[in-house]
Design an enzyme around this catalytic site. Structure first.
Site, PDB file in Angstrom:
ATOM      1  N   GLY A  41      -5.199  13.648   2.803  1.00 11.39           N
ATOM      2  CA  GLY A  41      -3.989  12.842   2.940  1.00 11.39           C
ATOM      3  C   GLY A  41      -2.804  13.538   2.298  1.00 11.39           C
ATOM      4  N   GLY A  43       0.406  11.872   2.333  1.00 12.93           N
ATOM      5  CA  GLY A  43       1.474  10.894   2.133  1.00 12.93           C
ATOM      6  C   GLY A  43       2.014  11.079   0.721  1.00 12.93           C
ATOM      7  CG  LEU A  44       5.325   8.714  -0.737  1.00  7.38           C
ATOM      8  CD1 LEU A  44       5.994   7.440  -1.233  1.00  7.38           C
ATOM      9  CD2 LEU A  44       6.259   9.893  -0.911  1.00  7.38           C
ATOM     10  N   GLY A  46      -0.974  11.732  -1.683  1.00  2.00           N
ATOM     11  CA  GLY A  46      -1.690  12.985  -1.470  1.00  2.00           C
ATOM     12  C   GLY A  46      -0.804  14.212  -1.667  1.00  2.00           C
ATOM     13  CB  SER A 285      13.906  -2.904   5.025  1.00  3.11           C
ATOM     14  OG  SER A 285      13.946  -2.970   3.615  1.00  3.11           O
ATOM     15  NE  ARG A 338       7.388  -7.010   0.873  1.00  2.00           N
ATOM     16  CZ  ARG A 338       7.279  -5.695   0.925  1.00  2.00           C
ATOM     17  NH1 ARG A 338       6.087  -5.139   1.031  1.00  2.00           N
ATOM     18  NH2 ARG A 338       8.342  -4.946   0.869  1.00  2.00           N
ATOM     19  CG  HIS A 409       4.144  -4.345   5.434  1.00  2.00           C
ATOM     20  ND1 HIS A 409       4.747  -3.369   6.186  1.00  2.00           N
ATOM     21  CD2 HIS A 409       4.605  -4.186   4.168  1.00  2.00           C
ATOM     22  CE1 HIS A 409       5.545  -2.652   5.397  1.00  2.00           C
ATOM     23  NE2 HIS A 409       5.461  -3.118   4.178  1.00  2.00           N
ATOM     24  NE  ARG A 443       2.948  -2.688  -1.076  1.00  2.00           N
ATOM     25  CZ  ARG A 443       4.181  -2.509  -0.591  1.00  2.00           C
ATOM     26  NH1 ARG A 443       5.201  -2.339  -1.410  1.00  2.00           N
ATOM     27  NH2 ARG A 443       4.386  -2.514   0.713  1.00  2.00           N
TER      28      ARG A 443
HETATM   29  C1  LIG Z   1       7.166   0.185   7.916  1.00  2.00           C
HETATM   30  C2  LIG Z   1       6.803   0.278   6.464  1.00  2.00           C
HETATM   31  C3  LIG Z   1       7.782   0.212   5.479  1.00  2.00           C
HETATM   32  C4  LIG Z   1       7.455   0.293   4.136  1.00  2.00           C
HETATM   33  N1  LIG Z   1       8.457   0.216   3.215  1.00  2.00           N
HETATM   34  C5  LIG Z   1       8.137   0.329   1.901  1.00  2.00           C
HETATM   35  C6  LIG Z   1       9.157   0.294   0.905  1.00  2.00           C
HETATM   36  O1  LIG Z   1      10.346   0.172   1.206  1.00  2.00           O
HETATM   37  N2  LIG Z   1       8.807   0.421  -0.380  1.00  2.00           N
HETATM   38  C7  LIG Z   1       7.506   0.578  -0.763  1.00  2.00           C
HETATM   39  O2  LIG Z   1       7.239   0.703  -1.944  1.00  2.00           O
HETATM   40  N3  LIG Z   1       6.520   0.615   0.167  1.00  2.00           N
HETATM   41  C8  LIG Z   1       6.801   0.490   1.472  1.00  2.00           C
HETATM   42  N4  LIG Z   1       5.786   0.526   2.400  1.00  2.00           N
HETATM   43  C9  LIG Z   1       4.415   0.813   1.979  1.00  2.00           C
HETATM   44  C10 LIG Z   1       4.246   2.287   1.697  1.00  2.00           C
HETATM   45  O3  LIG Z   1       5.010   3.033   2.617  1.00  2.00           O
HETATM   46  C11 LIG Z   1       2.814   2.768   1.816  1.00  2.00           C
HETATM   47  O4  LIG Z   1       1.962   1.894   1.150  1.00  2.00           O
HETATM   48  C12 LIG Z   1       2.656   4.126   1.184  1.00  2.00           C
HETATM   49  O5  LIG Z   1       3.610   5.016   1.691  1.00  2.00           O
HETATM   50  C13 LIG Z   1       1.278   4.688   1.388  1.00  2.00           C
HETATM   51  O6  LIG Z   1       1.247   6.023   0.923  1.00  2.00           O
HETATM   52  P1  LIG Z   1      -0.107   6.811   0.836  1.00  2.00           P
HETATM   53  O7  LIG Z   1       0.239   8.151   0.304  1.00  2.00           O
HETATM   54  O8  LIG Z   1      -1.108   6.025   0.097  1.00  2.00           O
HETATM   55  O9  LIG Z   1      -0.647   6.922   2.331  1.00  2.00           O
HETATM   56  P2  LIG Z   1       0.025   7.412   3.695  1.00  2.00           P
HETATM   57  O10 LIG Z   1       1.429   7.768   3.561  1.00  2.00           O
HETATM   58  O11 LIG Z   1      -0.373   6.410   4.710  1.00  2.00           O
HETATM   59  O12 LIG Z   1      -0.710   8.767   3.998  1.00  2.00           O
HETATM   60  C14 LIG Z   1      -2.010   8.831   4.446  1.00  2.00           C
HETATM   61  C15 LIG Z   1      -2.361  10.279   4.649  1.00  2.00           C
HETATM   62  O13 LIG Z   1      -3.753  10.378   4.842  1.00  2.00           O
HETATM   63  C16 LIG Z   1      -4.033  11.162   5.970  1.00  2.00           C
HETATM   64  N5  LIG Z   1      -5.302  10.691   6.482  1.00  2.00           N
HETATM   65  C17 LIG Z   1      -5.710   9.414   6.717  1.00  2.00           C
HETATM   66  N6  LIG Z   1      -6.971   9.401   7.131  1.00  2.00           N
HETATM   67  C18 LIG Z   1      -7.383  10.671   7.167  1.00  2.00           C
HETATM   68  C19 LIG Z   1      -8.604  11.296   7.505  1.00  2.00           C
HETATM   69  N7  LIG Z   1      -9.668  10.605   7.880  1.00  2.00           N
HETATM   70  N8  LIG Z   1      -8.656  12.643   7.451  1.00  2.00           N
HETATM   71  C20 LIG Z   1      -7.584  13.381   7.059  1.00  2.00           C
HETATM   72  N9  LIG Z   1      -6.424  12.827   6.701  1.00  2.00           N
HETATM   73  C21 LIG Z   1      -6.331  11.493   6.756  1.00  2.00           C
HETATM   74  C22 LIG Z   1      -2.861  10.989   6.870  1.00  2.00           C
HETATM   75  O14 LIG Z   1      -2.759  12.106   7.718  1.00  2.00           O
HETATM   76  C23 LIG Z   1      -1.728  10.935   5.863  1.00  2.00           C
HETATM   77  O15 LIG Z   1      -1.340  12.234   5.517  1.00  2.00           O
HETATM   78  C24 LIG Z   1       6.111   0.434   3.754  1.00  2.00           C
HETATM   79  C25 LIG Z   1       5.122   0.489   4.721  1.00  2.00           C
HETATM   80  C26 LIG Z   1       5.454   0.373   6.067  1.00  2.00           C
HETATM   81  C27 LIG Z   1       4.356   0.322   7.067  1.00  2.00           C
END
Ligand SMILES: Cc1cc2nc3c(=O)[nH]c(=O)nc-3n(C[C@H](O)[C@H](O)[C@H](O)COP(=O)(O)OP(=O)(O)OC[C@H]3O[C@@H](n4cnc5c(N)ncnc54)[C@H](O)[C@@H]3O)c2cc1C
Ligand code: SF4
Ligand code: FES
Lengths: 645, 248
Positions: A41, A43-44, A46, A285, A338, A409, A443
């Site tokens: 992963g 995302g933020l 990872g 948002s 929420r 969400h 949350r």
């Molecule tokens: C539309 C929207 C708006 C939001 N707005 C806000 C906000 O304003 N403020 C706030 O605090 N939060 C907000 N959130 C929540 C927040 O964005 C997420 O909870 C957070 O970004 C998740 O980050 P993460 O790093 O955990 O996962 P993610 O960013 O979901 O990253 C997951 C990563 O894992 C990888 N991955 C997944 N499965 C596999 C696999 N099997 N094999 C290899 N790679 C894999 C993906 O490729 C990706 O790189 C929002 C969410 C949404 C949906």
């Protein structure tokens, strides 16, 4: 009592994290170079973890299923990120952010973790600004803040309506820098499909190369999952199309406990569902609730007239409108949390006062804000959001109120982790939305970005050292080790079974069906009876899936339908666990609302019996999981009825 | 609504591709373009044919994954929108729509409409960041930033890395993408210390990846879904020039 060891450090709350850091074991730089860490992963959570660990000197392999690490779902976060900076001098503090988060989570989160999160929140903003994240600023050049639900201070930092994008691009830049330096090897378009454990410790993964379809083996002294949330179990959600539970679920089946799976967040302000063809739902948002007022007509007659197109919002006189959040929760008004705002919308619509043809929609009105601040200020404040709404719905929210309804969400549940973010499998960590740790049963807005970055930048770099310090004598294990061979064989057999089924229904047919069951019985209102029924439906769906799914193409090519099928197979199994968990929890708290347990529409907790984390152990696909309880001990705050009145 | 589609089908990187005809009926004007393709794919799958491969994820115009060249335009006819934000109401009933991948030498095709844009990542790896390790930062408000500069930096930072600029450019130049990152960081005090090396290294990598030269056509700006401005290219050229002089 609890048999799970959460490894919470000794000492007063405010000193626990410092105590931990001061006593955690370290790995010296020469040894770090010999240690390999897998991060699934980007995302933020990872990307921050992979970059920070590589900066420390570990050899990192990072994986994501998109074509670039920059496209992780975090990119879509709009509103903002919380931090207890108190730049506004409005009375914020680490303790207050901690308290708001615990209360927002309806007293179902771990005190020590949340306190650490609130502490680190301040470092996050510093780090991101240093990376060049262009946060919104005031005229004096200092950082600006706005308010989010569930708090009475202004502590949310933002970059227009694209906060997640900017934070992720900051972390992605840091990650790319380490890739360029050769400290991270990046595997894009790779999907993790198995965890490899050797003698009880996580030692690697099996990943599918999505371009060639080949299964590949990767070794790591430790494995970190940062694979995001599982909201797509509902089919329709605000999550990206590819968001999935597969990585976490595969870990669960290899021994990692899954905690509080039933805690799901239904976000109050999303664009209502309009048709069957719809593939996802779009969030508007929460920050819009700073200036937008939520209402429905007072009478069913007016609501009906609006639904039938005989009246519009402007035809409803001020005194005939019910600003129900302001009425019910005067001290927080439109900025209540929420779960509460969503339930109130459902209640108004169940009462026959919904304002879209389906009956499932309420108004979010900016008329007052426009009068007070002028169109330009309102437009500037919400950047992309207004045009985005207009583009989707063909209506201009500056002229007519937005129409919104709750949608799935975020998932508070996830893999159980201890204070060090280690799962119940040694050497297997879980970060970000994929773990269960900090948000309890609900949350607060702008807290997920904070948690993902805290986990990745500031927690795991310390805690993983404490484990890896005892692994320095373990040489890299060659991937022809029987454990790798066995794990790959498992993945291969499963894939062959799936593709070989050649049934009659498409993957989406099953996914939509699952989504309907989950929304109906495990959505905003749940009952014992409904959940019991849902479990049977899901079990049947699972059997049908494995005998009647139709996946086109073959295994040795780029095949998105196959990738989707694997994810849906895992969602079906997860769905059953969610229902089991919801059925077990005979109380209402946060995002988990059991109709049987309420006080006139407000969630009724049962702290005597349910002040625990439900961590489920997998046995077999068709056997009951085993429940392990982690008692939640509150030493610093008093459990109270959560009130936003 | 009903449409005639001509879609680029190509089994894999090595195979020959061609446009294949499809017709699709009963399309709702409020469907997004990708939802229309979903419906087409659903039909194909039920008939036992191979569905059309395409990239997409967020479907909100922010991840930069979706990338279709629609009737001669990157991301289709809607101004300042990605493919996923394009709605069928932008088309006429009965219209013939061409759907092709983003074409450029530096974006090899993987399958059908899916291309490999990893060249962008390699450019970022050469300098699209500030070299600050985790934990090295000072308090965020110690360094005020001129609001106007911060806004301009944000305008540039809005780039989603989709590659439409490259696909739209007759020379397949990546100048708009590269200049957006260089501008963002050049406009902020945090990015200033490294600005010379950044400009040189990123531009060199861009050339190495095989992107073309800029001849001031402006198609990139016209097709960019995030309205990234050509002024960024001017700024990049300045940065590059200054950096080259200093390096001499
Ligand atoms: C539309 C929207 C708006 C939001 N707005 C806000 C906000 O304003 N403020 C706030 O605090 N939060 C907000 N959130 C929540 C927040 O964005 C997420 O909870 C957070 O970004 C998740 O980050 P993460 O790093 O955990 O996962 P993610 O960013 O979901 O990253 C997951 C990563 O894992 C990888 N991955 C997944 N499965 C596999 C696999 N099997 N094999 C290899 N790679 C894999 C993906 O490729 C990706 O790189 C929002 C969410 C949404 C949906
Ligand atoms: S500059 Fe515009 S078109 Fe080019 S990659 Fe960025 S967002 Fe896409
Ligand atoms: S799918 Fe993310 S920008 Fe279009």
């Amino acid at each position: 009592m609890s048999e799970l060891n959460s490894k919470i450090p000794e000492g007063p709350l405010a000193e626990k994290w410092d105590n931990y850091k001061e006593h955690a074991k370290l790995v010296n730089p020469a040894n770090k170079r010999k240690l390999e860490v897998i991060v699934v992963g980007t995302g933020l959570a990872g990307a921050a973890a992979a970059a920070s660990l590589a900066e420390l000197g570990y050899q990192v392999k990072a994986f994501c299923f998109q074509d670039s690490p920059r496209r992780a779902h975090s990119i879509a976060a709009q509103g903002g990120i919380n931090a207890a900076k108190n730049y506004k001098n409005d009375g914020d503090s680490v303790f207050r952010l901690f308290y708001d988060t615990i209360k927002g989570g309806d007293f179902r989160a771990r005190e020590a973790n949340v306190y650490r999160l609130a502490t680190e929140s301040r470092n996050i903003i510093d780090q991101c600004v240093a990376q060049g994240v262009p946060f919104a600023r005031e005229y004096g050049g200092l950082l600006d803040n706005r308010s989010f639900g569930g708090s009475q201070v202004s502590r949310t930092f933002y970059a227009r309506g694209q906060t997640g994008q900017q934070l992720l691009l900051g972390a992605y830049g840091a990650l790319e820098r380490q890739i360029g330096l050769g400290n991270v090897k990046m595997y894009s378009r790779h999907e993790m499909v198995e965890v490899v454990t050797i003698e009880g410790k996580a030692r690697g993964i099996i990943a599918r190369n999505l371009i060639t379809g080949q299964l590949e083996r990767y070794f790591g002294h430790a494995v970190i999952l940062a694979s995001g949330g599982y909201g797509n179990v509902f089919f329709l959600s605000t999550n990206a199309m590819g968001s999935n539970v597969t990585a976490a679920w595969k870990a669960h089946k290899k021994g990692a406990y899954f905690a509080n799976p039933c805690y799901t967040q239904i976000h109050p302000t999303c664009i209502p569902v309009t048709g069957d063809y719809q593939s996802k739902l779009t969030l508007m948002s929460e920050s819009l609730r700073n200036d937008g007022r939520v209402w429905v007509p007072k009478t069913k007659e007016d609501a009906k007239a609006i639904r039938e197109g005989k009246k519009t919002a402007v035809d409803i006189k001020e005194e005939d409108r019910d600003y129900y959040l302001e009425r019910k929760y005067p001290s927080f008004g439109n900025l209540c949390p929420r779960d509460i705002a969503s339930r109130a919308a459902k209640e108004a619509c169940d009462d026959g006062r919904g304002i879209v043809p389906s009956g499932l929609g309420v108004f979010l009105d900016f008329a007052d804000a426009i009068k007070r601040l002028g169109v330009d200020v309102v437009k500037a404040r919400y950047g992309e959001l207004f045009p985005m709404y207009q583009n989707i719905t063909n209506e201009d929210p500056l002229k007519t109120p937005m129409k919104i309804y709750p949608a799935v969400h975020y998932t508070m549940g996830g893999l159980w982790v201890d204070y060090e973010l280690m799962t119940s499998v040694q050497g297997l960590y879980c970060l970000g939305e994929a773990n269960f740790s900090d948000h309890g049963a609900n949350r607060l807005g702008a807290s997920a970005l904070m948690q993902g970055l805290a986990d990745g930048y500031f927690v795991i770099p310390y805690t993983i050292g404490n484990y890896l310090s005892s692994e320095i004598f373990v040489k890299s294990i060659p991937t022809d080790h029987p454990a790798f061979v066995e794990a790959e064989k498992e993945a291969k057999e499963r894939a062959e079974k799936l593709i070989g089924t050649k049934g009659k229904k498409t993957v989406d047919d099953f996914h939509k069906e699952l989504g309907k069951i989950m929304w109906e019985y495990c959505g905003m209102a749940r009952t014992a009876e409904g959940l019991t029924h849902a479990r049977k439906l899901i079990q049947n769906l699972r059997k049908e899936f494995w005998s009647n799914v139709n996946i086109p193409g073959s295994l040795d090519e780029f095949n998105p339908e196959f990738d989707k099928a694997g994810r849906v197979a895992d969602f079906i199994e997860l769905g059953e666990l969610m229902v089991i968990d919801a059925l077990n929890r005979n109380e209402s708290c946060g995002g988990h609302f059991r109709t049987e347990y309420q006080d006139a529409g407000e969630a009724k907790r049962d702290d005597e019996k349910y002040a625990y984390v439900a961590a489920w152990e997998h046995k077999a696909v068709d056997a009951d999981p085993v429940l392990h309880k982690e008692e939640l001990v509150y030493e610093n705050i008093k459990l109270q009825v959560r009130s936003y009145k | 609504m009903k449409f005639n589609l001509k879609v680029w089908r190509q089994k894999n990187a090595k195979a020959q591709g061609k446009l294949v005809d499809y017709t699709i009926d009963n399309i709702n004007a409020d469907m997004s373009f990708l939802e229309m393709v979903d419906v087409l794919n659903d039909n194909l799958t039920r008939k036992g044919e191979d569905p059309i491969a395409f990239d997409h994820d967020c479907r909100e115009g922010i991840c930069g994954m979706c990338s279709m060249y629609i009737s001669g335009r990157a991301h289709g006819p809607h101004h300042a929108a990605t493919t996923c934000q394009l709605y069928m109401r932008s088309f006429k009933d009965g219209e013939t729509i061409y759907v092709e991948p983003f074409r450029a030498g530096a974006f090899p095709i993987i399958k059908d409409l899916v291309t490999d844009r990893s060249a962008f990542d390699r450019i970022i790896a050469k300098g699209g960041f500030v070299s600050v390790n985790t934990g090295q930062a000072q308090d965020a408000n110690n360094l005020p930033v001129d609001k106007a500069d911060a806004e301009k930096a944000m305008d540039a930072a809005a780039c989603i890395g989709c590659g439409a600029c490259v696909a739209a450019c007759p020379n397949s130049a990546a100048m708009l993408f590269v200049s957006a990152k260089i501008s963002q960081l050049a406009l902020l005090p945090q990015g200033a210390p490294e600005k010379n090396n950044r400009a040189i290294n990123m531009v060199n990598q861009m050339d190495e990846e095989g992107f073309g030269n800029c001849t001031n056509i402006g198609a990139c700006e016209a097709e960019c879904p995030k309205e990234i401005k050509l002024t960024n290219i001017a700024r990049m050229n300045r940065e590059y020039l200054v950096a080259s002089l200093i390096n001499e």
